[in-house]
Design an enzyme around this catalytic site. Structure first.
Site, PDB file in Angstrom:
ATOM      1  N   ASN A  34     -63.687  77.695  23.859  1.00 35.94           N
ATOM      2  CA  ASN A  34     -63.188  76.631  22.996  1.00 35.94           C
ATOM      3  C   ASN A  34     -64.213  76.431  21.894  1.00 35.94           C
ATOM      4  OD1 ASN A  34     -62.285  74.334  21.779  1.00 35.94           O
ATOM      5  ND2 ASN A  34     -62.627  72.970  23.534  1.00 35.94           N
ATOM      6  N   TRP A  35     -63.866  76.912  20.722  1.00 40.00           N
ATOM      7  CA  TRP A  35     -64.835  76.854  19.613  1.00 40.00           C
ATOM      8  C   TRP A  35     -64.905  75.479  18.951  1.00 40.00           C
ATOM      9  CZ3 TRP A  35     -63.988  82.131  16.598  1.00 40.00           C
ATOM     10  CH2 TRP A  35     -64.600  83.165  17.317  1.00 40.00           C
ATOM     11  N   LYS A  36     -64.004  74.585  19.311  1.00 38.75           N
ATOM     12  CA  LYS A  36     -63.997  73.237  18.719  1.00 38.75           C
ATOM     13  C   LYS A  36     -64.010  73.366  17.192  1.00 38.75           C
ATOM     14  CE  LYS A  36     -66.067  71.728  22.988  1.00 38.75           C
ATOM     15  NZ  LYS A  36     -66.949  70.823  23.714  1.00 38.75           N
ATOM     16  N   GLY A  71     -71.239  69.631  26.686  1.00 36.90           N
ATOM     17  CA  GLY A  71     -72.196  69.658  25.582  1.00 36.90           C
ATOM     18  C   GLY A  71     -73.518  68.982  25.884  1.00 36.90           C
ATOM     19  N   HIS A 129     -57.869  67.809  25.856  1.00 36.46           N
ATOM     20  CA  HIS A 129     -59.327  67.948  25.947  1.00 36.46           C
ATOM     21  C   HIS A 129     -59.980  66.567  25.848  1.00 36.46           C
ATOM     22  CE1 HIS A 129     -63.448  68.982  24.907  1.00 36.46           C
ATOM     23  NE2 HIS A 129     -63.206  70.138  25.501  1.00 36.46           N
ATOM     24  N   GLU A 170     -62.363  65.507  24.208  1.00 31.22           N
ATOM     25  CA  GLU A 170     -62.647  65.057  22.833  1.00 31.22           C
ATOM     26  C   GLU A 170     -61.379  64.521  22.170  1.00 31.22           C
ATOM     27  OE1 GLU A 170     -64.631  68.679  21.725  1.00 31.22           O
ATOM     28  OE2 GLU A 170     -66.197  68.159  23.170  1.00 31.22           O
ATOM     29  N   GLU A 175     -63.030  69.350  33.441  1.00 30.74           N
ATOM     30  CA  GLU A 175     -64.204  69.234  32.578  1.00 30.74           C
ATOM     31  C   GLU A 175     -64.768  67.816  32.698  1.00 30.74           C
ATOM     32  OE1 GLU A 175     -64.021  72.391  29.214  1.00 30.74           O
ATOM     33  OE2 GLU A 175     -63.037  70.599  28.508  1.00 30.74           O
ATOM     34  N   GLY A 234     -67.674  75.915  25.759  1.00 27.56           N
ATOM     35  CA  GLY A 234     -67.863  75.446  24.392  1.00 27.56           C
ATOM     36  C   GLY A 234     -69.060  76.129  23.746  1.00 27.56           C
ATOM     37  N   GLY A 235     -70.187  75.443  23.737  1.00 28.61           N
ATOM     38  CA  GLY A 235     -71.386  75.900  23.030  1.00 28.61           C
ATOM     39  C   GLY A 235     -71.767  77.357  23.269  1.00 28.61           C
ATOM     40  N   SER A 239     -70.941  72.776  30.030  1.00 27.29           N
ATOM     41  CA  SER A 239     -72.254  73.439  30.026  1.00 27.29           C
ATOM     42  C   SER A 239     -72.280  74.735  30.844  1.00 27.29           C
ATOM     43  CB  SER A 239     -73.346  72.468  30.475  1.00 27.29           C
ATOM     44  OG  SER A 239     -73.394  71.357  29.582  1.00 27.29           O
TER      45      SER A 239
HETATM   46  P1  13P Z   1     -69.755  72.961  26.511  1.00 31.14           P
HETATM   47  O1  13P Z   1     -69.612  74.326  27.146  1.00 31.14           O
HETATM   48  O2  13P Z   1     -70.385  73.003  25.161  1.00 31.14           O
HETATM   49  O3  13P Z   1     -70.341  71.971  27.446  1.00 31.14           O
HETATM   50  O4  13P Z   1     -68.231  72.454  26.219  1.00 31.14           O
HETATM   51  C1  13P Z   1     -67.303  72.492  27.237  1.00 31.14           C
HETATM   52  C2  13P Z   1     -65.963  72.218  26.672  1.00 31.14           C
HETATM   53  O5  13P Z   1     -65.678  71.123  26.225  1.00 31.14           O
HETATM   54  C3  13P Z   1     -64.981  73.309  26.651  1.00 31.14           C
HETATM   55  O6  13P Z   1     -63.706  72.854  26.344  1.00 31.14           O
END
Ligand code: 13P
Length: 254
Positions: free
Chosen positions: A11-13, A175, A97, A99, A169, A236-237, A215
């Protein structure tokens, strides 16, 4: 037990321009050329979807959207519909999600409509759920996850679960570099599978894939993927760098 093909999803956000996406795939695709028996998914921004589809055609990688609206069209400035995603051959979408829930105020009812609209339009949906730190500390994790599942899936027929995955999640692990412990992950995933079993039966529960997100990194993905009820990771990251995500995709080698 049903065999569940592992899925490693990025997920590149709100990261990467078109040019940055192209540079990513130039390095990433050769690294995953020899990958078999797993699904590799990348969710870039809406802007990148069409070009990303073209770039990954014929490879193991599938492209997903990070969100969509529940309606087919209408006066919803800035939104994208399932019809629009299908018009560029996108058939995967992440919904609910944390967010979207916490920053953009999406509630379970809206997310449930999106989940229904996705499957009705032939998209596979990853429904994200997860508790906040306050909820965990108050001992409410099970209650919150059950409620998010109950409300998020309440418009689906049993036959529509084939096109659903769940991503657990925990909000406090996203993050933050603070991964949930293996016990916490297995406990939550076991609860999700049990919920699905109670709602639509054992066959569906054994078939449905449950991803962990929060993470995930090259250094912890192998142990997480080894857990009984973990069938994938939503990253994500650590998915933004091609070498790092390729290493996550090839998690047994870490
Ligand atoms: P991180 O891997 O950056 O913690 O993000 C997880 C995420 O929200 C994937 O959708």
């Amino acid at each position: 037990m049903a065999e569940r093909i592992p899925v490693l999803a990025a997920n590149w956000k709100m990261h990467k321009t078109i040019q940055e996406m192209e540079a990513f795939f130039k390095v990433f695709l050769p690294l995953v050329e020899d990958v078999h028996h797993r699904e590799v998914m990348i969710a870039p921004s809406f802007i990148c979807l069409k070009d990303a589809r073209r770039i990954v055609a014929g490879t193991v990688v599938r492209i997903a959207a990070q969100n969509m609206h529940s309606e087919e069209e209408g006066a919803f400035t800035g939104e994208i519909s399932a019809l629009m995603l299908r018009s560029i051959d996108i058939d995967q979408v992440i919904l609910g999600h944390s967010e979207r829930r916490h920053i953009f105020g999406e509630d379970d009812e809206f997310i449930a409509k999106k989940v229904k609209a996705a499957v009705q339009h032939g998209l596979s949906a990853i429904l994200c759920i997860g508790e906040t730190l306050e909820e965990r500390e108050a001992g409410l994790t099970g209650k919150i996850l059950s409620s998010q599942l109950d409300l998020g899936l309440n418009q689906l027929e049993a036959t529509e679960y084939d096109n659903i995955s769940i991503a657990y999640e925990p909000v406090w692990a996203i993050g933050t570099g603070q991964t949930a412990s293996l016990d916490q992950i297995q406990e939550a995933h076991g609860l999700v599978r049990k919920f699905i079993e109670e709602r639509v039966g054992e066959a569906v529960a054994q078939h449905i894939r449950i991803l962990y997100g929060g993470s995930v990194k090259p250094g912890n993905v192998r142990q997480i993927m080894a857990l009984e009820d973990v069938d994938g990771a939503l990253v994500g990251g650590a998915s933004l760098d091609p070498e790092s995500f390729a290493s996550i995709v090839k998690y047994e080698e870490n």
